[in-house]
Design a protein around this motif. Structure first.
Motif, PDB file in Angstrom:
ATOM      1  N   TYR A  97     122.285  34.579  87.058  1.00 47.29           N
ATOM      2  CA  TYR A  97     121.124  34.743  86.079  1.00 47.29           C
ATOM      3  C   TYR A  97     122.097  34.970  84.891  1.00 47.29           C
ATOM      4  CZ  TYR A  97     117.903  35.265  89.979  1.00 47.29           C
ATOM      5  OH  TYR A  97     117.269  34.878  91.055  1.00 47.29           O
ATOM      6  N   LYS A  98     121.270  34.398  83.823  1.00 47.05           N
ATOM      7  CA  LYS A  98     121.668  34.827  82.527  1.00 47.05           C
ATOM      8  C   LYS A  98     120.806  35.706  81.915  1.00 47.05           C
ATOM      9  CE  LYS A  98     122.089  32.471  77.769  1.00 47.05           C
ATOM     10  NZ  LYS A  98     121.839  31.590  76.893  1.00 47.05           N
ATOM     11  N   LEU A  99     121.277  36.776  81.474  1.00 51.03           N
ATOM     12  CA  LEU A  99     120.203  38.015  80.723  1.00 51.03           C
ATOM     13  C   LEU A  99     119.767  37.661  79.373  1.00 51.03           C
ATOM     14  CD1 LEU A  99     122.512  40.886  82.045  1.00 51.03           C
ATOM     15  CD2 LEU A  99     120.561  39.813  83.325  1.00 51.03           C
ATOM     16  N   LEU A 100     118.500  37.584  79.326  1.00 53.81           N
ATOM     17  CA  LEU A 100     117.923  37.502  78.073  1.00 53.81           C
ATOM     18  C   LEU A 100     117.581  38.455  77.209  1.00 53.81           C
ATOM     19  CD1 LEU A 100     115.713  34.422  79.476  1.00 53.81           C
ATOM     20  CD2 LEU A 100     117.855  34.202  78.405  1.00 53.81           C
ATOM     21  N   GLU A 101     117.081  39.653  77.759  1.00 56.61           N
ATOM     22  CA  GLU A 101     116.728  40.782  76.911  1.00 56.61           C
ATOM     23  C   GLU A 101     116.311  41.910  78.231  1.00 56.61           C
ATOM     24  OE1 GLU A 101     112.808  41.052  75.423  1.00 56.61           O
ATOM     25  OE2 GLU A 101     112.587  38.998  75.839  1.00 56.61           O
ATOM     26  N   LYS A 102     116.517  42.948  77.473  1.00 62.73           N
ATOM     27  CA  LYS A 102     116.334  44.268  78.306  1.00 62.73           C
ATOM     28  C   LYS A 102     114.968  44.690  78.282  1.00 62.73           C
ATOM     29  CE  LYS A 102     119.366  47.591  78.097  1.00 62.73           C
ATOM     30  NZ  LYS A 102     120.137  48.832  77.923  1.00 62.73           N
ATOM     31  N   LEU A 103     114.217  44.797  79.333  1.00 67.52           N
ATOM     32  CA  LEU A 103     112.781  44.974  79.340  1.00 67.52           C
ATOM     33  C   LEU A 103     112.387  46.521  79.452  1.00 67.52           C
ATOM     34  CD1 LEU A 103     111.413  42.056  81.536  1.00 67.52           C
ATOM     35  CD2 LEU A 103     111.418  42.131  79.213  1.00 67.52           C
ATOM     36  N   GLY A 104     113.457  47.123  80.183  1.00 64.90           N
ATOM     37  CA  GLY A 104     113.165  48.542  80.231  1.00 64.90           C
ATOM     38  C   GLY A 104     114.384  49.375  81.033  1.00 64.90           C
ATOM     39  N   VAL A 105     114.044  50.653  80.966  1.00 66.59           N
ATOM     40  CA  VAL A 105     115.264  51.377  81.599  1.00 66.59           C
ATOM     41  C   VAL A 105     114.448  52.427  82.373  1.00 66.59           C
ATOM     42  CG1 VAL A 105     117.140  53.155  81.260  1.00 66.59           C
ATOM     43  CG2 VAL A 105     116.885  51.017  79.973  1.00 66.59           C
ATOM     44  N   GLY A 106     114.840  52.638  83.543  1.00 64.40           N
ATOM     45  CA  GLY A 106     114.149  53.604  84.293  1.00 64.40           C
ATOM     46  C   GLY A 106     115.005  54.743  85.094  1.00 64.40           C
ATOM     47  N   GLY A 107     114.735  55.499  85.761  1.00 63.14           N
ATOM     48  CA  GLY A 107     115.532  56.669  86.434  1.00 63.14           C
ATOM     49  C   GLY A 107     116.665  55.952  87.458  1.00 63.14           C
ATOM     50  N   VAL A 164     117.779  49.268  85.617  1.00 60.22           N
ATOM     51  CA  VAL A 164     117.354  48.632  84.305  1.00 60.22           C
ATOM     52  C   VAL A 164     116.779  47.434  84.690  1.00 60.22           C
ATOM     53  CG1 VAL A 164     118.320  47.578  82.195  1.00 60.22           C
ATOM     54  CG2 VAL A 164     119.617  49.402  83.054  1.00 60.22           C
ATOM     55  N   VAL A 165     115.887  46.885  84.173  1.00 67.32           N
ATOM     56  CA  VAL A 165     115.165  45.456  84.414  1.00 67.32           C
ATOM     57  C   VAL A 165     115.574  44.628  82.887  1.00 67.32           C
ATOM     58  CG1 VAL A 165     112.995  44.475  84.789  1.00 67.32           C
ATOM     59  CG2 VAL A 165     113.389  46.924  85.493  1.00 67.32           C
ATOM     60  N   TYR A 166     115.810  43.692  83.271  1.00 66.38           N
ATOM     61  CA  TYR A 166     116.232  42.433  82.392  1.00 66.38           C
ATOM     62  C   TYR A 166     115.249  41.254  82.512  1.00 66.38           C
ATOM     63  CZ  TYR A 166     120.403  44.835  81.547  1.00 66.38           C
ATOM     64  OH  TYR A 166     121.514  45.731  81.452  1.00 66.38           O
ATOM     65  N   LYS A 167     114.892  40.690  81.582  1.00 68.58           N
ATOM     66  CA  LYS A 167     114.182  39.353  81.635  1.00 68.58           C
ATOM     67  C   LYS A 167     115.648  38.497  81.699  1.00 68.58           C
ATOM     68  CE  LYS A 167     111.524  35.942  78.835  1.00 68.58           C
ATOM     69  NZ  LYS A 167     111.013  35.754  77.619  1.00 68.58           N
ATOM     70  N   ALA A 168     115.548  37.619  82.672  1.00 72.14           N
ATOM     71  CA  ALA A 168     116.544  36.657  83.083  1.00 72.14           C
ATOM     72  C   ALA A 168     116.318  35.305  83.501  1.00 72.14           C
ATOM     73  CB  ALA A 168     117.434  37.321  84.115  1.00 72.14           C
ATOM     74  N   GLY A 201     116.446  27.174  86.559  1.00 70.81           N
ATOM     75  CA  GLY A 201     115.636  27.276  85.101  1.00 70.81           C
ATOM     76  C   GLY A 201     114.366  28.355  85.042  1.00 70.81           C
ATOM     77  N   ARG A 202     114.341  29.083  86.149  1.00 69.22           N
ATOM     78  CA  ARG A 202     113.212  29.907  86.693  1.00 69.22           C
ATOM     79  C   ARG A 202     113.406  31.415  85.613  1.00 69.22           C
ATOM     80  NH1 ARG A 202     111.087  32.339  92.195  1.00 69.22           N
ATOM     81  NH2 ARG A 202     109.274  33.367  91.169  1.00 69.22           N
ATOM     82  N   THR A 203     112.302  31.776  85.029  1.00 70.15           N
ATOM     83  CA  THR A 203     112.843  33.132  84.347  1.00 70.15           C
ATOM     84  C   THR A 203     112.103  33.927  85.266  1.00 70.15           C
ATOM     85  OG1 THR A 203     112.534  31.789  82.067  1.00 70.15           O
ATOM     86  CG2 THR A 203     112.024  34.492  82.160  1.00 70.15           C
ATOM     87  N   VAL A 204     112.804  35.379  85.378  1.00 67.52           N
ATOM     88  CA  VAL A 204     112.320  36.305  86.092  1.00 67.52           C
ATOM     89  C   VAL A 204     112.513  37.638  85.846  1.00 67.52           C
ATOM     90  CG1 VAL A 204     112.908  34.902  88.110  1.00 67.52           C
ATOM     91  CG2 VAL A 204     114.543  36.480  87.398  1.00 67.52           C
ATOM     92  N   ALA A 205     111.999  38.612  86.056  1.00 68.05           N
ATOM     93  CA  ALA A 205     112.575  39.967  85.822  1.00 68.05           C
ATOM     94  C   ALA A 205     113.341  40.434  86.872  1.00 68.05           C
ATOM     95  CB  ALA A 205     111.062  41.020  85.865  1.00 68.05           C
ATOM     96  N   LEU A 206     114.564  40.899  86.456  1.00 64.64           N
ATOM     97  CA  LEU A 206     115.559  41.176  87.419  1.00 64.64           C
ATOM     98  C   LEU A 206     116.010  42.651  87.225  1.00 64.64           C
ATOM     99  CD1 LEU A 206     117.910  39.952  89.098  1.00 64.64           C
ATOM    100  CD2 LEU A 206     119.249  39.653  87.116  1.00 64.64           C
TER     101      LEU A 206
END
Length: 88
Positions: free
Chosen positions: A30-40, A43-47, A53-58
């Protein structure tokens, strides 16, 4: 950085990370595209999957939880539940 973002070579998040001295933008396939959020617990990334070529939340579990079996089990259950969702 502005030129690369303008040309679509990198995202604004990549530029910010590069300017801060960070340069690790791949996690496995996965190529990380941006950080979507941080939790306890992580971390969740858009990747984007490199091969498909599928974009996912990682979601990535924080290192300090990797040695805690109950945290890893909870993370796996969450992954299984999310993977079972089917929503546009």
């Amino acid at each position: 950085a502005k030129q690369l973002v303008g040309d679509g070579v990198i995202t604004r998040w990549h530029a910010k990370e590069l300017l801060a001295g960070r340069h690790a933008f791949y996690l496995g396939q996965y190529k990380l595209l941006e950080k979507l959020g941080v939790g306890g617990r992580g971390v969740v990334y858009k990747a984007k999957h490199v091969s498909f070529g599928r974009t996912v939340a990682l979601k990535v579990l924080a290192k300090e939880y990797l040695e805690k079996p109950e945290a890893v089990a909870r993370f796996r259950r969450e992954v299984q539940l999310v993977a079972a969702l089917n929503h546009p």
